[in-house]
Design an enzyme around this catalytic site. Sequence first.
Site: not given
Lengths: 292, 201
Positions: A241, A244, A266, A272
Amino acid sequence: MNDLATYNFAYLDEQTKRMIRRAILKAIAIPGYQVPFASREMPMPYGWGTGGVQVTASILGPDDVLKVIDQGADDTTNAVSIRAFFQKVANVAVTTKTKEATIIQTRHRIPEEPLRESQTLVYQVPIPEPLRFLEPRETETRKMHALEEYGLMHVKLYEDIARNGHIATTYAYPVKVEGRYVMDPSPTPKFDNPKMHRSEALQLFGAGREKRIYAVPPYTQVVSLDFEDHPFEIQKFDRPCALCCAENVYLDEVVLDDRGGRMFVCSDTDHCEDRRCAGHAGPMLAIEEAAE
Amino acid sequence: MTAQSQIYAGGFADPEFEAQTVFRTLMDCFARPGTIGRLTALATPPSPLGMATGAVALTLCDHDTPVWLSPALVKSAAPNWIAFHTGGPVIELKDEARFAFVERDGAVPGFDQFALGTAEYPDRSTTLVVEVEALTGGRPFIGRGPGIKDEVVIAPKGLPDLFLDLWAANRALFPRGIDLVLTAEESVLCLPRTTRLSIKG
Protein backbone atom coordinates in the site's frame (compact mmCIF):
# COMPACT_ATOMS: atom_id res chain seq x y z
CA MET A 1 -36.48 17.06 18.56
CA ASN A 2 -36.91 13.34 18.41
CA ASP A 3 -36.23 12.06 14.91
CA LEU A 4 -37.27 8.55 15.89
CA ALA A 5 -40.88 9.29 16.63
CA THR A 6 -42.31 8.63 13.20
CA TYR A 7 -40.70 5.23 12.68
CA ASN A 8 -40.72 1.89 14.37
CA PHE A 9 -37.27 1.06 15.73
CA ALA A 10 -34.94 0.37 12.78
CA TYR A 11 -37.59 1.43 10.24
CA LEU A 12 -39.18 -1.96 9.52
CA ASP A 13 -42.50 -2.92 11.12
CA GLU A 14 -42.48 -5.84 13.53
CA GLN A 15 -44.23 -8.29 11.21
CA THR A 16 -41.61 -7.70 8.53
CA LYS A 17 -38.85 -8.20 11.06
CA ARG A 18 -40.38 -11.49 12.20
CA MET A 19 -40.61 -12.70 8.61
CA ILE A 20 -36.97 -11.78 7.97
CA ARG A 21 -35.86 -13.25 11.29
CA ARG A 22 -37.52 -16.57 10.43
CA ALA A 23 -35.75 -16.53 7.06
CA ILE A 24 -32.41 -15.83 8.78
CA LEU A 25 -32.82 -18.77 11.16
CA LYS A 26 -33.62 -21.14 8.28
CA ALA A 27 -30.70 -19.71 6.30
CA ILE A 28 -28.35 -20.48 9.19
CA ALA A 29 -29.77 -24.01 9.42
CA ILE A 30 -29.08 -24.65 5.71
CA PRO A 31 -25.70 -22.97 5.06
CA GLY A 32 -25.39 -21.54 1.55
CA TYR A 33 -29.04 -22.16 0.61
CA GLN A 34 -31.01 -19.13 -0.60
CA VAL A 35 -34.16 -18.61 1.47
CA PRO A 36 -36.86 -16.61 -0.36
CA PHE A 37 -38.26 -13.72 1.66
CA ALA A 38 -40.83 -10.99 1.11
CA SER A 39 -38.40 -8.14 0.54
CA ARG A 40 -39.90 -4.74 1.27
CA GLU A 41 -39.56 -1.45 -0.48
CA MET A 42 -37.02 0.60 1.37
CA PRO A 43 -36.46 4.35 1.26
CA MET A 44 -33.56 3.81 -1.14
CA PRO A 45 -33.49 2.21 -4.56
CA TYR A 46 -32.80 -1.44 -5.23
CA GLY A 47 -29.11 -1.82 -5.84
CA TRP A 48 -28.26 0.39 -2.90
CA GLY A 49 -28.10 -2.47 -0.47
CA THR A 50 -31.77 -2.88 0.42
CA GLY A 51 -31.23 -6.58 1.17
CA GLY A 52 -28.39 -5.89 3.56
CA VAL A 53 -30.32 -3.01 5.11
CA GLN A 54 -33.34 -5.23 5.78
CA VAL A 55 -31.18 -7.94 7.35
CA THR A 56 -29.36 -5.38 9.50
CA ALA A 57 -32.64 -3.74 10.53
CA SER A 58 -34.04 -7.10 11.62
CA ILE A 59 -31.10 -8.14 13.79
CA LEU A 60 -30.12 -4.71 15.12
CA GLY A 61 -30.69 -3.82 18.77
CA PRO A 62 -30.13 -0.60 20.72
CA ASP A 63 -26.85 -1.93 22.19
CA ASP A 64 -25.26 -2.72 18.85
CA VAL A 65 -22.40 -0.79 17.31
CA LEU A 66 -22.74 -0.59 13.55
CA LYS A 67 -20.07 -0.23 10.91
CA VAL A 68 -20.93 0.14 7.24
CA ILE A 69 -18.40 -0.26 4.44
CA ASP A 70 -18.62 0.17 0.71
CA GLN A 71 -15.75 -1.48 -1.19
CA GLY A 72 -13.81 -1.48 2.06
CA ALA A 73 -14.27 2.24 2.69
CA ASP A 74 -16.26 3.82 5.51
CA ASP A 75 -16.51 7.18 3.77
CA THR A 76 -18.02 6.45 0.36
CA THR A 77 -21.59 7.39 -0.59
CA ASN A 78 -23.33 4.07 0.02
CA ALA A 79 -21.65 3.51 3.39
CA VAL A 80 -22.27 7.06 4.58
CA SER A 81 -25.94 7.06 3.60
CA ILE A 82 -26.72 3.65 5.14
CA ARG A 83 -24.89 4.58 8.33
CA ALA A 84 -26.86 7.83 8.52
CA PHE A 85 -30.08 5.90 7.85
CA PHE A 86 -29.57 3.65 10.86
CA GLN A 87 -28.50 6.55 13.04
CA LYS A 88 -31.76 8.22 12.15
CA VAL A 89 -34.19 5.29 12.39
CA ALA A 90 -32.54 3.32 15.21
CA ASN A 91 -30.37 5.90 16.95
CA VAL A 92 -27.71 3.21 17.05
CA ALA A 93 -24.04 3.78 17.85
CA VAL A 94 -21.86 3.76 14.75
CA THR A 95 -18.15 3.34 14.27
CA THR A 96 -15.58 3.05 11.53
CA LYS A 97 -13.38 0.78 13.63
CA THR A 98 -13.70 -2.87 12.68
CA LYS A 99 -12.68 -3.90 16.21
CA GLU A 100 -15.48 -1.97 17.90
CA ALA A 101 -18.36 -3.03 15.66
CA THR A 102 -20.85 -5.76 16.57
CA ILE A 103 -22.58 -5.63 13.19
CA ILE A 104 -20.71 -4.79 10.00
CA GLN A 105 -22.75 -4.23 6.88
CA THR A 106 -20.63 -4.51 3.79
CA ARG A 107 -20.78 -3.91 0.10
CA HIS A 108 -18.26 -6.10 -1.70
CA ARG A 109 -15.43 -6.43 0.81
CA ILE A 110 -14.53 -8.32 3.95
CA PRO A 111 -12.44 -6.28 6.42
CA GLU A 112 -8.75 -7.15 6.49
CA GLU A 113 -8.80 -7.63 10.24
CA PRO A 114 -10.04 -11.13 11.15
CA LEU A 115 -13.58 -10.97 12.56
CA ARG A 116 -14.46 -12.30 15.98
CA GLU A 117 -17.22 -14.46 17.43
CA SER A 118 -19.15 -11.50 18.77
CA GLN A 119 -19.45 -9.91 15.31
CA THR A 120 -21.93 -10.42 12.49
CA LEU A 121 -21.07 -9.55 8.90
CA VAL A 122 -24.03 -8.55 6.70
CA TYR A 123 -23.41 -8.57 2.94
CA GLN A 124 -25.35 -6.57 0.37
CA VAL A 125 -25.94 -8.93 -2.53
CA PRO A 126 -27.04 -7.92 -6.05
CA ILE A 127 -27.45 -11.37 -7.69
CA PRO A 128 -27.64 -14.16 -5.12
CA GLU A 129 -27.88 -17.02 -7.60
CA PRO A 130 -24.40 -18.15 -8.70
CA LEU A 131 -25.91 -20.09 -11.60
CA ARG A 132 -28.08 -17.22 -12.88
CA PHE A 133 -25.88 -16.17 -15.79
CA LEU A 134 -25.59 -19.79 -16.84
CA GLU A 135 -29.28 -20.64 -16.46
CA PRO A 136 -31.79 -17.78 -16.38
CA ARG A 137 -34.80 -19.82 -15.18
CA GLU A 138 -35.32 -19.87 -11.41
CA THR A 139 -37.22 -23.18 -11.66
CA GLU A 140 -34.14 -24.75 -13.25
CA THR A 141 -31.56 -23.30 -10.88
CA ARG A 142 -33.70 -24.45 -7.93
CA LYS A 143 -33.64 -27.95 -9.40
CA MET A 144 -29.91 -27.79 -9.97
CA HIS A 145 -29.33 -26.88 -6.33
CA ALA A 146 -31.75 -29.58 -5.21
CA LEU A 147 -29.93 -32.22 -7.25
CA GLU A 148 -26.52 -30.79 -6.38
CA GLU A 149 -25.94 -30.51 -10.12
CA TYR A 150 -23.12 -28.01 -10.42
CA GLY A 151 -21.44 -29.30 -13.57
CA LEU A 152 -22.37 -26.14 -15.44
CA MET A 153 -20.37 -24.00 -13.04
CA HIS A 154 -17.30 -26.13 -13.57
CA VAL A 155 -17.80 -25.86 -17.34
CA LYS A 156 -17.84 -22.08 -16.96
CA LEU A 157 -14.59 -22.10 -14.99
CA TYR A 158 -13.12 -24.55 -17.52
CA GLU A 159 -14.06 -22.23 -20.39
CA ASP A 160 -12.22 -19.47 -18.56
CA ILE A 161 -9.13 -21.63 -18.63
CA ALA A 162 -9.63 -22.63 -22.26
CA ARG A 163 -9.89 -18.98 -23.34
CA ASN A 164 -7.49 -17.26 -21.00
CA GLY A 165 -5.19 -19.99 -19.74
CA HIS A 166 -6.34 -19.38 -16.18
CA ILE A 167 -9.58 -18.91 -14.26
CA ALA A 168 -10.41 -15.31 -15.17
CA THR A 169 -13.20 -14.87 -12.62
CA THR A 170 -11.88 -12.30 -10.18
CA TYR A 171 -14.93 -11.36 -8.14
CA ALA A 172 -18.15 -13.15 -7.15
CA TYR A 173 -16.00 -16.26 -7.35
CA PRO A 174 -18.26 -19.25 -6.60
CA VAL A 175 -17.75 -21.21 -3.40
CA LYS A 176 -19.11 -24.47 -2.06
CA VAL A 177 -20.44 -24.26 1.48
CA GLU A 178 -20.00 -27.23 3.81
CA GLY A 179 -19.66 -29.53 0.80
CA ARG A 180 -23.25 -28.97 -0.33
CA TYR A 181 -24.50 -25.68 -1.80
CA VAL A 182 -22.66 -23.63 -4.37
CA MET A 183 -22.98 -20.02 -3.25
CA ASP A 184 -22.25 -16.58 -4.63
CA PRO A 185 -20.11 -14.76 -2.06
CA SER A 186 -21.54 -11.48 -3.49
CA PRO A 187 -19.18 -9.46 -5.70
CA THR A 188 -16.33 -9.44 -3.22
CA PRO A 189 -12.93 -9.82 -4.89
CA LYS A 190 -11.82 -13.43 -4.80
CA PHE A 191 -9.03 -12.13 -2.57
CA ASP A 192 -11.61 -12.24 0.25
CA ASN A 193 -12.87 -15.79 -0.35
CA PRO A 194 -10.38 -17.46 2.02
CA LYS A 195 -11.56 -15.15 4.84
CA MET A 196 -15.02 -16.73 4.65
CA HIS A 197 -13.66 -20.19 5.38
CA ARG A 198 -14.21 -21.12 9.03
CA SER A 199 -14.68 -17.46 9.95
CA GLU A 200 -15.39 -16.88 13.62
CA ALA A 201 -18.17 -14.44 12.74
CA LEU A 202 -21.65 -15.24 11.49
CA GLN A 203 -22.07 -14.11 7.86
CA LEU A 204 -25.52 -13.11 6.59
CA PHE A 205 -26.34 -12.22 2.98
CA GLY A 206 -29.33 -10.13 1.91
CA ALA A 207 -30.48 -9.60 -1.68
CA GLY A 208 -33.33 -7.07 -1.71
CA ARG A 209 -34.34 -6.94 -5.36
CA GLU A 210 -33.93 -10.71 -5.79
CA LYS A 211 -35.64 -11.38 -2.44
CA ARG A 212 -33.21 -13.91 -1.04
CA ILE A 213 -31.41 -14.34 2.28
CA TYR A 214 -28.60 -16.81 2.88
CA ALA A 215 -26.02 -17.42 5.55
CA VAL A 216 -22.71 -18.97 6.46
CA PRO A 217 -22.53 -19.88 10.16
CA PRO A 218 -19.21 -19.52 12.00
CA TYR A 219 -16.62 -22.27 11.56
CA THR A 220 -18.20 -23.43 8.32
CA GLN A 221 -16.27 -24.82 5.40
CA VAL A 222 -16.25 -22.42 2.46
CA VAL A 223 -14.23 -23.74 -0.47
CA SER A 224 -13.63 -21.84 -3.70
CA LEU A 225 -14.33 -24.04 -6.73
CA ASP A 226 -11.26 -24.99 -8.75
CA PHE A 227 -9.49 -27.81 -10.56
CA GLU A 228 -6.59 -29.99 -9.42
CA ASP A 229 -4.34 -28.60 -12.15
CA HIS A 230 -5.70 -25.06 -11.82
CA PRO A 231 -5.99 -24.50 -8.08
CA PHE A 232 -7.78 -21.44 -6.72
CA GLU A 233 -5.49 -18.48 -6.29
CA ILE A 234 -6.08 -15.03 -4.86
CA GLN A 235 -4.91 -11.79 -6.42
CA LYS A 236 -1.34 -10.79 -5.64
CA PHE A 237 -0.02 -7.25 -5.67
CA ASP A 238 3.54 -6.50 -6.65
CA ARG A 239 3.85 -3.58 -4.26
CA PRO A 240 2.59 -2.68 -0.78
CA CYS A 241 0.00 0.00 0.00
CA ALA A 242 1.36 3.42 -1.00
CA LEU A 243 0.12 5.02 2.23
CA CYS A 244 0.62 2.42 4.97
CA CYS A 245 3.03 -0.02 3.36
CA ALA A 246 0.74 -2.98 4.13
CA GLU A 247 1.38 -6.21 2.26
CA ASN A 248 -1.05 -9.05 1.66
CA VAL A 249 -4.04 -6.71 1.64
CA TYR A 250 -6.42 -5.83 -1.18
CA LEU A 251 -5.39 -2.65 -2.98
CA ASP A 252 -7.36 -0.10 -5.00
CA GLU A 253 -5.82 1.77 -7.87
CA VAL A 254 -6.04 5.55 -7.55
CA VAL A 255 -5.33 7.66 -10.61
CA LEU A 256 -3.40 10.77 -9.60
CA ASP A 257 -3.12 12.85 -12.75
CA ASP A 258 -3.62 12.72 -16.50
CA ARG A 259 -0.02 11.69 -17.18
CA GLY A 260 -0.30 8.09 -16.01
CA GLY A 261 0.45 8.80 -12.36
CA ARG A 262 -1.21 6.32 -10.05
CA MET A 263 -0.91 4.74 -6.66
CA PHE A 264 -2.22 1.58 -5.05
CA VAL A 265 -3.75 1.96 -1.61
CA CYS A 266 -5.58 -0.25 0.89
CA SER A 267 -9.21 -0.72 -0.01
CA ASP A 268 -9.97 -1.20 3.70
CA THR A 269 -9.73 2.42 4.92
CA ASP A 270 -9.94 1.55 8.61
CA HIS A 271 -7.10 -0.95 8.32
CA CYS A 272 -5.00 1.64 6.48
CA GLU A 273 -5.68 4.35 9.06
CA ASP A 274 -4.83 2.01 11.92
CA ARG A 275 -1.52 1.17 10.35
CA ARG A 276 -0.66 4.81 9.69
CA CYS A 277 -1.50 5.64 13.32
CA ALA A 278 0.82 2.84 14.36
CA GLY A 279 3.61 4.57 12.45
CA HIS A 280 3.69 2.61 9.21
CA ALA A 281 4.33 4.90 6.27
CA GLY A 282 4.33 4.16 2.57
CA PRO A 283 6.18 6.16 -0.10
CA MET A 284 3.18 8.33 -1.06
CA LEU A 285 2.40 9.26 2.54
CA ALA A 286 5.68 11.14 2.87
CA ILE A 287 4.93 13.07 -0.34
CA GLU A 288 1.42 13.90 0.86
CA GLU A 289 2.70 15.20 4.16
CA ALA A 290 5.45 17.22 2.52
CA ALA A 291 2.87 18.85 0.26
CA GLU A 292 0.77 19.95 3.21
CA MET B 1 -62.12 -14.97 34.71
CA THR B 2 -58.82 -16.59 35.67
CA ALA B 3 -58.66 -18.39 32.34
CA GLN B 4 -59.45 -15.13 30.57
CA SER B 5 -56.72 -13.15 32.29
CA GLN B 6 -54.28 -15.98 31.56
CA ILE B 7 -55.01 -15.56 27.88
CA TYR B 8 -54.65 -11.80 27.70
CA ALA B 9 -51.70 -11.40 30.08
CA GLY B 10 -48.14 -12.61 29.81
CA GLY B 11 -47.01 -11.06 26.54
CA PHE B 12 -43.92 -8.89 26.10
CA ALA B 13 -44.12 -5.56 27.91
CA ASP B 14 -41.93 -3.93 25.27
CA PRO B 15 -42.50 -5.98 22.09
CA GLU B 16 -39.97 -4.40 19.70
CA PHE B 17 -36.98 -4.60 21.99
CA GLU B 18 -37.86 -7.80 23.84
CA ALA B 19 -38.51 -9.67 20.61
CA GLN B 20 -35.20 -8.32 19.30
CA THR B 21 -33.16 -9.63 22.25
CA VAL B 22 -34.89 -13.01 22.16
CA PHE B 23 -34.28 -13.24 18.42
CA ARG B 24 -30.59 -12.34 18.79
CA THR B 25 -30.17 -15.06 21.40
CA LEU B 26 -31.90 -17.55 19.09
CA MET B 27 -29.79 -16.42 16.13
CA ASP B 28 -26.56 -16.75 18.12
CA CYS B 29 -27.62 -20.16 19.41
CA PHE B 30 -28.55 -21.42 15.93
CA ALA B 31 -25.27 -20.05 14.58
CA ARG B 32 -23.37 -21.76 17.41
CA PRO B 33 -25.21 -25.00 18.14
CA GLY B 34 -24.74 -26.30 21.66
CA THR B 35 -24.45 -22.84 23.18
CA ILE B 36 -26.94 -22.31 25.97
CA GLY B 37 -28.49 -18.89 25.56
CA ARG B 38 -30.16 -17.20 28.48
CA LEU B 39 -33.11 -15.13 27.31
CA THR B 40 -33.14 -11.60 28.63
CA ALA B 41 -36.86 -11.23 27.99
CA LEU B 42 -39.43 -13.82 28.95
CA ALA B 43 -43.13 -14.42 28.53
CA THR B 44 -45.52 -15.67 31.17
CA PRO B 45 -47.80 -17.93 29.17
CA PRO B 46 -50.44 -20.18 30.73
CA SER B 47 -49.15 -23.48 32.07
CA PRO B 48 -47.91 -25.91 30.77
CA LEU B 49 -46.28 -23.58 28.22
CA GLY B 50 -42.91 -22.47 29.66
CA MET B 51 -41.48 -18.95 29.92
CA ALA B 52 -38.76 -19.43 27.32
CA THR B 53 -41.05 -21.38 25.00
CA GLY B 54 -43.60 -18.59 25.24
CA ALA B 55 -40.93 -15.99 24.44
CA VAL B 56 -39.90 -17.95 21.32
CA ALA B 57 -43.55 -18.05 20.20
CA LEU B 58 -43.98 -14.30 20.70
CA THR B 59 -40.76 -13.59 18.83
CA LEU B 60 -41.28 -15.74 15.75
CA CYS B 61 -44.96 -16.61 15.30
CA ASP B 62 -47.61 -14.55 13.57
CA HIS B 63 -50.51 -14.94 11.14
CA ASP B 64 -48.13 -16.34 8.51
CA THR B 65 -47.03 -19.29 10.64
CA PRO B 66 -49.37 -22.20 11.30
CA VAL B 67 -48.63 -23.56 14.76
CA TRP B 68 -48.99 -27.14 15.97
CA LEU B 69 -49.43 -27.77 19.69
CA SER B 70 -49.02 -31.02 21.58
CA PRO B 71 -52.25 -32.65 22.89
CA ALA B 72 -51.64 -31.39 26.43
CA LEU B 73 -51.09 -27.85 25.18
CA VAL B 74 -54.22 -27.99 23.05
CA LYS B 75 -56.24 -28.81 26.18
CA SER B 76 -54.73 -25.87 28.07
CA ALA B 77 -55.19 -22.15 27.59
CA ALA B 78 -52.13 -22.13 25.29
CA PRO B 79 -54.00 -22.11 21.94
CA ASN B 80 -55.96 -19.02 22.94
CA TRP B 81 -52.85 -17.38 24.36
CA ILE B 82 -50.93 -17.96 21.13
CA ALA B 83 -53.89 -16.83 19.05
CA PHE B 84 -54.30 -13.63 21.05
CA HIS B 85 -50.65 -12.65 21.31
CA THR B 86 -49.28 -13.79 17.96
CA GLY B 87 -52.25 -14.33 15.66
CA GLY B 88 -50.74 -17.66 14.65
CA PRO B 89 -53.37 -20.16 13.46
CA VAL B 90 -53.28 -23.30 15.61
CA ILE B 91 -53.62 -26.32 13.31
CA GLU B 92 -53.86 -30.07 13.73
CA LEU B 93 -51.71 -31.19 10.83
CA LYS B 94 -48.09 -31.49 11.90
CA ASP B 95 -46.75 -31.43 8.36
CA GLU B 96 -48.27 -28.03 7.68
CA ALA B 97 -46.91 -26.38 10.80
CA ARG B 98 -44.09 -23.82 10.63
CA PHE B 99 -43.69 -24.07 14.40
CA ALA B 100 -44.55 -26.88 16.78
CA PHE B 101 -44.51 -26.73 20.56
CA VAL B 102 -44.21 -29.53 23.10
CA GLU B 103 -44.43 -28.93 26.84
CA ARG B 104 -42.08 -30.37 29.44
CA ASP B 105 -42.45 -34.17 29.83
CA GLY B 106 -44.79 -34.18 26.85
CA ALA B 107 -44.43 -36.89 24.20
CA VAL B 108 -42.28 -35.72 21.28
CA PRO B 109 -43.72 -36.96 17.97
CA GLY B 110 -41.40 -38.49 15.40
CA PHE B 111 -39.54 -35.69 13.62
CA ASP B 112 -40.55 -37.06 10.20
CA GLN B 113 -44.21 -36.33 10.94
CA PHE B 114 -43.52 -32.61 10.67
CA ALA B 115 -42.93 -30.52 7.57
CA LEU B 116 -39.48 -31.41 6.30
CA GLY B 117 -39.30 -28.99 3.39
CA THR B 118 -38.81 -30.05 -0.21
CA ALA B 119 -35.61 -30.65 -2.15
CA GLU B 120 -36.13 -27.30 -3.92
CA TYR B 121 -37.31 -25.44 -0.79
CA PRO B 122 -35.79 -27.13 2.27
CA ASP B 123 -36.53 -23.99 4.32
CA ARG B 124 -40.24 -24.82 4.32
CA SER B 125 -39.86 -27.05 7.33
CA THR B 126 -41.10 -27.04 10.90
CA THR B 127 -39.11 -25.54 13.73
CA LEU B 128 -39.83 -27.73 16.73
CA VAL B 129 -39.69 -26.12 20.16
CA VAL B 130 -39.47 -28.66 22.97
CA GLU B 131 -39.29 -27.85 26.64
CA VAL B 132 -37.05 -30.22 28.58
CA GLU B 133 -36.29 -30.73 32.25
CA ALA B 134 -32.89 -29.03 32.00
CA LEU B 135 -30.37 -28.11 29.31
CA THR B 136 -27.52 -29.69 31.28
CA GLY B 137 -27.06 -32.76 33.46
CA GLY B 138 -28.45 -35.32 31.02
CA ARG B 139 -26.76 -37.91 28.88
CA PRO B 140 -23.85 -36.19 27.10
CA PHE B 141 -23.70 -36.05 23.32
CA ILE B 142 -20.90 -34.73 21.15
CA GLY B 143 -22.03 -32.26 18.49
CA ARG B 144 -20.14 -31.45 15.29
CA GLY B 145 -20.99 -29.40 12.24
CA PRO B 146 -21.33 -25.83 10.98
CA GLY B 147 -21.14 -23.27 13.78
CA ILE B 148 -19.11 -25.58 16.02
CA LYS B 149 -15.37 -24.93 16.22
CA ASP B 150 -14.24 -28.50 16.76
CA GLU B 151 -16.82 -30.24 18.84
CA VAL B 152 -19.26 -29.33 21.56
CA VAL B 153 -20.74 -31.40 24.37
CA ILE B 154 -24.43 -31.04 25.04
CA ALA B 155 -26.36 -32.88 27.74
CA PRO B 156 -30.02 -31.87 27.84
CA LYS B 157 -32.05 -33.73 30.44
CA GLY B 158 -35.47 -35.11 29.64
CA LEU B 159 -35.11 -35.90 25.93
CA PRO B 160 -36.98 -38.90 24.49
CA ASP B 161 -35.04 -42.19 24.75
CA LEU B 162 -34.86 -42.50 21.01
CA PHE B 163 -33.68 -38.92 20.52
CA LEU B 164 -30.32 -39.81 18.99
CA ASP B 165 -31.95 -42.11 16.41
CA LEU B 166 -34.60 -39.52 15.58
CA TRP B 167 -31.93 -36.87 15.19
CA ALA B 168 -29.68 -39.08 13.05
CA ALA B 169 -32.63 -39.81 10.75
CA ASN B 170 -33.36 -36.09 10.54
CA ARG B 171 -29.69 -35.33 9.79
CA ALA B 172 -29.72 -37.94 7.03
CA LEU B 173 -32.43 -35.99 5.19
CA PHE B 174 -30.21 -32.92 4.81
CA PRO B 175 -30.81 -30.37 3.33
CA ARG B 176 -34.39 -31.25 4.31
CA GLY B 177 -35.31 -31.71 7.95
CA ILE B 178 -36.64 -29.99 11.03
CA ASP B 179 -34.75 -27.60 13.26
CA LEU B 180 -34.96 -27.95 17.00
CA VAL B 181 -35.08 -25.47 19.86
CA LEU B 182 -34.78 -26.97 23.33
CA THR B 183 -35.95 -24.76 26.16
CA ALA B 184 -35.75 -25.01 29.93
CA GLU B 185 -36.77 -22.29 32.35
CA GLU B 186 -35.11 -19.12 31.01
CA SER B 187 -32.73 -20.65 28.50
CA VAL B 188 -32.58 -22.13 25.01
CA LEU B 189 -30.30 -24.54 23.17
CA CYS B 190 -30.69 -24.72 19.41
CA LEU B 191 -29.91 -27.62 17.10
CA PRO B 192 -30.09 -26.76 13.40
CA ARG B 193 -30.47 -29.76 11.10
CA THR B 194 -26.76 -29.57 10.23
CA THR B 195 -25.53 -30.65 13.67
CA ARG B 196 -24.29 -34.24 13.87
CA LEU B 197 -24.65 -35.83 17.29
CA SER B 198 -22.94 -38.90 18.70
CA ILE B 199 -22.75 -40.48 22.14
CA LYS B 200 -19.88 -39.24 24.23
CA GLY B 201 -17.26 -41.71 25.43
